[in-house]
Design a protein around this motif. Structure first.
Motif, mmCIF file in Angstrom:
data_model
loop_
_atom_site.group_PDB
_atom_site.id
_atom_site.type_symbol
_atom_site.label_atom_id
_atom_site.label_comp_id
_atom_site.label_asym_id
_atom_site.label_seq_id
_atom_site.Cartn_x
_atom_site.Cartn_y
_atom_site.Cartn_z
ATOM 1 N N HIS A 38 2.367 1.071 -3.855
ATOM 2 C CA HIS A 38 1.331 1.149 -4.888
ATOM 3 C C HIS A 38 0.022 1.675 -4.277
ATOM 4 O O HIS A 38 -1.000 0.992 -4.269
ATOM 5 N N PRO A 39 0.047 2.896 -3.746
ATOM 6 C CA PRO A 39 -1.116 3.403 -3.001
ATOM 7 C C PRO A 39 -2.342 3.669 -3.854
ATOM 8 O O PRO A 39 -3.438 3.836 -3.311
ATOM 9 N N ASP A 40 -2.186 3.714 -5.175
ATOM 10 C CA ASP A 40 -3.315 4.050 -6.043
ATOM 11 C C ASP A 40 -3.990 2.832 -6.665
ATOM 12 O O ASP A 40 -4.893 2.988 -7.497
ATOM 13 N N LEU A 42 -10.987 4.374 -4.675
ATOM 14 C CA LEU A 42 -10.061 4.309 -5.804
ATOM 15 C C LEU A 42 -10.653 3.629 -7.031
ATOM 16 O O LEU A 42 -10.227 3.891 -8.156
ATOM 17 N N ARG A 92 -10.910 2.756 1.512
ATOM 18 C CA ARG A 92 -9.904 3.324 0.601
ATOM 19 C C ARG A 92 -10.026 2.687 -0.783
ATOM 20 O O ARG A 92 -9.925 3.380 -1.808
ATOM 21 N N THR A 125 0.830 -1.211 0.000
ATOM 22 C CA THR A 125 0.000 0.000 0.000
ATOM 23 C C THR A 125 0.860 1.256 0.000
ATOM 24 O O THR A 125 0.408 2.322 -0.446
ATOM 25 N N TRP A 147 -5.609 -2.427 -1.730
ATOM 26 C CA TRP A 147 -6.337 -2.093 -0.504
ATOM 27 C C TRP A 147 -7.441 -3.114 -0.231
ATOM 28 O O TRP A 147 -7.675 -3.489 0.921
#
Length: 583
Positions: free
Chosen positions: A372-374, A405, A401, A369, A379
């Protein structure tokens, strides 16, 4: 429109090709692994031999390699032991140790397509094309598809493009093998820069070409080299649709930007052969044992370590076989800069969770996360893992989250709403849970799992019972053999006071899942409600024997001691005899 199966080809000739290839599977899976009838097994180290067999039965390849290797010390010519030693090493990805055993098998005169495959792969890795031809001359045949394509790439390895193309043409003439011959001929032409001829291989006059992931990317790159980016984009969109992984998305973005995308999908013989073995693995995966399919994915991994989809398939096979440490090792080899790194890490986290290493799995997902948070699936997977370890608050945050996205049109959102609903339910935030379940149903109307969870929850809360009954009836109609859903129908009928009807469904649920403590407990309550009190006591005893949750166990013991009516009265509910109108 072109057809695409994700990892393997699917075309109208598939049935014919499988029939041809199954002959090779049968030989490869069952071949002469047995010693000659007159060979005395007393020569074998019996303890190591039996331990090796046990390891093989459990797909414990490391132990199998160790014990069968030990057996070879006592009897280096036993075909069964040789074969299993070799396949154990291949399953571990240790070709350097498998190849000498494979050579020993051949030297002993035993027929073993697995050994032939291993020797051919080793020769290709070393660039020893003469040895590949010599092996084929000696009759070391794996199968018509493999032998033909290997011969073509061996000619190209020697720099003879004319003979290579002729070999691929010969493959195209084989029954059910035209698409494979055309594809590898296209790869070969592209490697020498003849993009016009390569593009023509993907557009045969006989009809639409059928694609693997690799060949689809190759075609798009070839078209881009010809200045046909719009055609390349059309191919990508038609084949992958909205299900593009990061590598394909990047390719499409470069095409849209007008770049002349370099051709690098298959740049030489080893990459071509690795693609062949990966495609074969995808083709036979549903037809052959996982341990057999693993021979091909490991061959692909050895020849082309950068073929991440093949590595992911290896990991999937190892996970199916319960070899979680090997999964972790295999996926740990994926470079952080690889576009499929996140997919490898997601699979590694799942393997760690399956191995009951929950904290390690969560640690992998936490790191993912951050890197590669997007990516919403990162998530969502983190939420799943946290939910499965009862960390409901953290799971809820991860699901929220993920939902933020996902694109509105993404089909995966319904499941995240559903799982977040489960966490909200576990956190006793009912309004939010109900809203999530209904949001999931808005995206996937009449989905039985969602209908069952929402309907059952409403019953437990004593709310909207008529609507809950309709939901669960719809779920049962869709999943009549799902014991949990049938139990829900029986339970809502019980709550509505329709006891005789409830008995029929609850008995069916207990027959579907006979060892479930909740279902047996419910059946006991239903029996009590219709006056079958001895049978009720029996079902409650059964429920206790299946290790229910502690609070449920306490309640069941109370029912056994005093009966359901007194328990309900103490809980502030009407006893069953009152609900029935009894005195």
């Amino acid at each position: 429109m072109p057809a695409f199966s994700g990892l393997g080809y699917r075309n109208n000739d598939q049935g014919v090709l499988l029939t041809v290839f199954k002959r090779s599977i049968s030989v490869l899976a069952l071949a002469c692994a047995l010693a000659p009838a007159n060979q005395a097994f007393a020569e074998v180290d019996v303890g190591a031999y039996l331990a090796g067999r046990q390891a093989g039965a459990q797909s414990d390849f490391a132990a199998g390699a160790r014990y069968f290797s030990q057996s070879l010390i006592a009897d280096p010519t036993n075909a069964y032991v040789l074969e299993n030693t070799m396949t154990s090493f291949i399953a571990l990805g240790q070709f350097d140790r498998a190849v000498p055993v494979a050579q020993n098998i051949v030297d002993q005169g035993f027929e073993s397509p697995i050994a032939y495959l291993a020797l051919s792969v080793s020769a290709a890795k070393a660039g020893d094309w003469e040895e590949i031809f010599a092996g084929l001359e000696r009759g070391q045949n794996v199968g018509p598809l493999v032998d033909g394509v290997v011969q073509g790439w061996a000619h190209l390895g020697e720099g003879d493009i004319t003979r290579a193309l002729a070999s691929f043409d010969q493959v195209m003439e084989g029954e059910g093998m035209a698409v494979y011959g055309r594809t590898h001929k296209a790869y070969a032409l592209a490697t020498v820069g003849d993009f016009e001829a390569a593009a023509a291989m993907f557009e045969p006059a006989s009809g639409n070409h059928r694609y693997s992931r690799k060949s689809a990317i190759a075609h798009a790159q070839i078209l881009s080299q010809l200045g046909r980016n719009e055609d390349a984009i059309a191919i990508i969109d038609a084949i992958f649709g909205r299900q593009m992984d990061p590598a394909v998305s990047l390719l499409r973005a470069n095409l849209v930007a007008g770049e002349a995308v370099a051709y690098d999908a298959v740049s030489g013989p080893n990459e071509g052969l690795a693609d062949l073995y990966h495609v074969i693995a995808g083709l036979v995966r549903d037809e052959a044992p996982d341990s057999f399919t693993l021979m091909y994915t490991r061959s692909a991994n050895y020849l082309d370590p950068g073929n991440t989809p093949a590595l992911l398939m290896t990991a999937g096979l190892l996970e199916d076989l319960g070899q979680y440490d090997l999964v972790n090792t295999a996926l740990g080899a994926v470079d952080r800069d690889d576009p499929s790194f996140h997919a490898a890490e997601l699979a590694r986290a799942e393997a760690l969770r399956s191995a009951d290493r929950d904290d390690a799995a969560i640690e992998v997902l936490e790191a993912l996360t951050r890197s590669h948070p997007d990516l919403p699936q990162v998530w969502a997977t983190k939420g799943d893992t946290l939910r499965q370890t009862a960390r409901y608050g953290q799971a809820n945050d991860a699901y929220t989250r993920a939902l933020a996205l996902y694109d509105d049109e993404n089909s995966a959102k319904w499941f995240v709403y559903y799982t977040r609903g489960i966490t909200n339910h576990a956190l006793d935030i009912w309004p939010a849970a109900e809203a999530d379940f209904r949001a999931a149903l808005a995206l996937r109307p009449d989905h039985p799992q969602v209908l069952n969870f929402l309907g059952y929850s409403l019953v437990e809360r004593g709310e909207k019972l008529d609507e809950a009954l309709g939901m669960i009836e719809t779920a049962v109609a869709a999943r009549p053999d799902n014991g949990a859903i049938v139990d829900s129908l029986g339970w809502v009928l019980f709550q509505l006071g329709r006891y005789e009807e409830a008995v029929v469904h609850m008995e069916h649920a207990a027959s579907l899942i006979p060892v479930d403590p909740v279902i047996n407990d419910h059946l006991g309550d239903v029996y009590w409600a219709v006056g079958r009190e001895t049978e009720a006591q029996f079902q409650w005893q059964r429920a206790l024997s299946f290790d229910p949750e502690e609070d449920e166990a306490i309640r069941i013991r109370d029912k056994l001691a005093r009966g359901l009516d007194l328990v309900l009265r103490d809980e502030g509910q009407d006893p069953i005899r009152v609900a029935r109108g009894d005195d």
